[in-house]
Design a protein around this motif. Structure first.
Motif, mmCIF file in Angstrom:
data_model
loop_
_atom_site.group_PDB
_atom_site.id
_atom_site.type_symbol
_atom_site.label_atom_id
_atom_site.label_comp_id
_atom_site.label_asym_id
_atom_site.label_seq_id
_atom_site.Cartn_x
_atom_site.Cartn_y
_atom_site.Cartn_z
ATOM 1 N N LEU A 171 -4.869 2.936 6.423
ATOM 2 C CA LEU A 171 -5.711 3.450 7.493
ATOM 3 C C LEU A 171 -4.858 4.082 8.593
ATOM 4 N N ARG A 172 -3.741 3.458 8.906
ATOM 5 C CA ARG A 172 -2.840 4.011 9.933
ATOM 6 C C ARG A 172 -2.302 5.362 9.478
ATOM 7 N N ALA A 173 -1.938 5.467 8.196
ATOM 8 C CA ALA A 173 -1.448 6.753 7.672
ATOM 9 C C ALA A 173 -2.537 7.815 7.701
ATOM 10 N N GLN A 174 -3.757 7.416 7.403
ATOM 11 C CA GLN A 174 -4.877 8.358 7.406
ATOM 12 C C GLN A 174 -5.127 8.892 8.813
ATOM 13 N N GLN A 175 -5.011 8.034 9.814
ATOM 14 C CA GLN A 175 -5.266 8.441 11.191
ATOM 15 C C GLN A 175 -4.182 9.349 11.743
ATOM 16 N N GLN A 176 -3.015 9.347 11.095
ATOM 17 C CA GLN A 176 -1.901 10.175 11.553
ATOM 18 C C GLN A 176 -1.888 11.560 10.917
ATOM 19 N N ILE A 177 -2.815 11.809 9.990
ATOM 20 C CA ILE A 177 -2.847 13.105 9.308
ATOM 21 C C ILE A 177 -3.206 14.211 10.301
ATOM 22 N N GLY A 214 0.775 -1.231 0.000
ATOM 23 C CA GLY A 214 0.000 0.000 0.000
ATOM 24 C C GLY A 214 0.806 1.280 0.000
ATOM 25 N N THR A 215 2.044 1.235 -0.448
ATOM 26 C CA THR A 215 2.896 2.433 -0.423
ATOM 27 C C THR A 215 2.257 3.607 -1.147
ATOM 28 N N THR A 216 1.727 3.360 -2.363
ATOM 29 C CA THR A 216 1.098 4.449 -3.116
ATOM 30 C C THR A 216 -0.093 5.007 -2.351
ATOM 31 N N GLY A 217 -0.891 4.129 -1.749
ATOM 32 C CA GLY A 217 -2.046 4.572 -0.976
ATOM 33 C C GLY A 217 -1.661 5.359 0.259
ATOM 34 N N ILE A 218 -0.600 4.923 0.947
ATOM 35 C CA ILE A 218 -0.116 5.642 2.126
ATOM 36 C C ILE A 218 0.253 7.071 1.757
ATOM 37 N N SER A 219 1.010 7.213 0.678
ATOM 38 C CA SER A 219 1.436 8.546 0.238
ATOM 39 C C SER A 219 0.250 9.368 -0.244
ATOM 40 N N ALA A 220 -0.677 8.725 -0.952
ATOM 41 C CA ALA A 220 -1.821 9.438 -1.509
ATOM 42 C C ALA A 220 -2.703 10.041 -0.414
ATOM 43 N N VAL A 221 -3.117 9.228 0.548
ATOM 44 C CA VAL A 221 -4.011 9.747 1.588
ATOM 45 C C VAL A 221 -3.284 10.743 2.489
ATOM 46 N N SER A 222 -1.985 10.550 2.691
ATOM 47 C CA SER A 222 -1.212 11.471 3.519
ATOM 48 C C SER A 222 -1.144 12.857 2.881
ATOM 49 N N LEU A 223 -1.227 12.903 1.546
ATOM 50 C CA LEU A 223 -1.147 14.162 0.814
ATOM 51 C C LEU A 223 -2.520 14.672 0.377
ATOM 52 N N GLY A 224 -3.583 14.095 0.924
ATOM 53 C CA GLY A 224 -4.914 14.607 0.656
ATOM 54 C C GLY A 224 -5.528 14.147 -0.647
ATOM 55 N N ARG A 225 -5.029 13.042 -1.209
ATOM 56 C CA ARG A 225 -5.618 12.453 -2.407
ATOM 57 C C ARG A 225 -6.489 11.263 -2.015
#
Length: 340
Positions: free
Chosen positions: A334-340, A303-314
């Motif tokens: 989901l973990r990356a999203q919760q850390q935003i 999920g690397t692309t997804g981690i970066s995407a949601v972290s940057l608001g995509r």
């Protein structure tokens, strides 16, 4: 994608799932497919990368990316991080051949970026060089694709490497002030009519050129900290009809090169072990998309692309063949999203 969910990870063959997704949804497709003959990721006989020969592997990749083309917005782009394979003392030129196939299939081949792995592992081969880079292939759906170069600009080497001292703030000039169009025309006329035998004394000085374009020759560029008079052309004459140039740097930084020096990322425990670094993906996302855009990865992995995407608001859609990867990617994103 259902409702306002920022991400979704789907299980299955990307060729099949692509048919069910809405055309024109994604501003960018960013992925790193399994490399030919490198690793088994699971028991599925249809797994990409385990074909009997490289042509069948390329057929499979071409099929997936052609199927995904309809999913791109009209100004969308496709980014493929891919390495090569050696067989019988010969490189198979997988990235090059894939680029040729996708160009023939209607994509515009925009750039082949070198991802230099500055922490690459030395090879144990007795007659091959260590493989220190991979390709990032950049395609666009049409002649024009969305691009935000300001989001990825970098400082000039002189500033980054500390070769030039940081000047006082009052000595930095960020934009031209009152350029003199008549003076610019006069200077252009002199240089365009000069020959190789024209004495230097008859050519405009670098300070004259700087002032004509609205820059104080004693002030400094905020990107590289060089005086503007050192940027101006003095003796580039002859057939170069586009001179004189005034090569002032963009105050937001210079255009990044097509060689990206980014360290690889290690995997831990039972994590998916083919990881391309988030720093690499973030650079692509910042350049090729804006906030709120949809990003697709048809080979989702961890999920690397997804981690970066949601972290940057995509917003993100991922696809993977194996349930284990789908579950792992979903948890990571989901973990990356919760850390935003």
């Amino acid at each position: 994608m259902a409702g306002d969910d920022p991400f979704q990870v789907l299980q299955g063959d990307a060729r099949d799932i692509a048919k069910s997704l809405e055309p024109g949804t994604f501003r960018a497709i960013i992925t790193s497919p399994p490399y030919f003959g490198h690793r088994h990721y699971g028991p599925d006989r249809g797994e990409i990368g385990q074909e009997r020969d490289v042509e069948r592997y390329l057929d499979a990749l071409e099929g997936i990316f052609v199927a995904c083309k309809r999913l791109l917005a009209e100004d969308g782009s496709l980014w493929i991080v891919i390495g090569d394979t050696r067989r019988r003392k010969e490189k198979l030129r997988v990235p090059h051949r894939l680029a040729e196939r996708l160009s023939s299939a209607g994509y515009r081949f925009r750039e082949d970026i070198i991802w230099y792995k500055k922490n690459n592992i030395s090879s144990s081969s007795r007659d091959n060089f260590s493989q220190a880079y991979e390709y990032v292939l950049f395609f666009s759906k049409n002649a024009h694709s969305y691009a935000d170069l300001d989001a990825v600009r970098v400082q000039g080497n002189e500033a980054v490497e500390g070769r030039n001292r940081v000047p006082p703030k009052e000595m930095l000039q960020f934009a031209p002030e009152n350029p003199d169009r008549k003076e610019i025309e006069r200077i252009a006329d002199i240089i365009h009519n000069a020959t190789a035998g024209t004495p230097i004394s008859e050519l405009p000085s670098t300070s004259e050129i700087a002032r004509a374009y609205g820059y104080d020759p004693e002030k400094f560029c905020p990107t590289c900290y060089r005086k503007f008079k050192r940027h101006a052309t003095r003796r580039r004459i002859g057939d170069h009809k586009h001179y004189p140039i005034f090569a002032v740097c963009n105050p937001n930084g210079k255009n990044p090169s097509n060689v990206w020096e980014i360290a690889t990322r290690a995997h831990y425990g039972n994590e998916h072990f083919a990881i391309f670094p988030e720093e690499l993906v973030e650079k692509i996302i910042l350049f090729a998309t804006k906030k709120g855009d949809f990003v697709l990865d048809p080979f989702c992995g961890r999920g690397t692309t997804g981690i970066s995407a949601v972290s940057l608001g995509r917003r993100f859609v991922g696809i993977d063949l194996y349930r284990e990867n789908v579950d792992r990617a979903s948890k990571n994103i989901l973990r990356a999203q919760q850390q935003i």
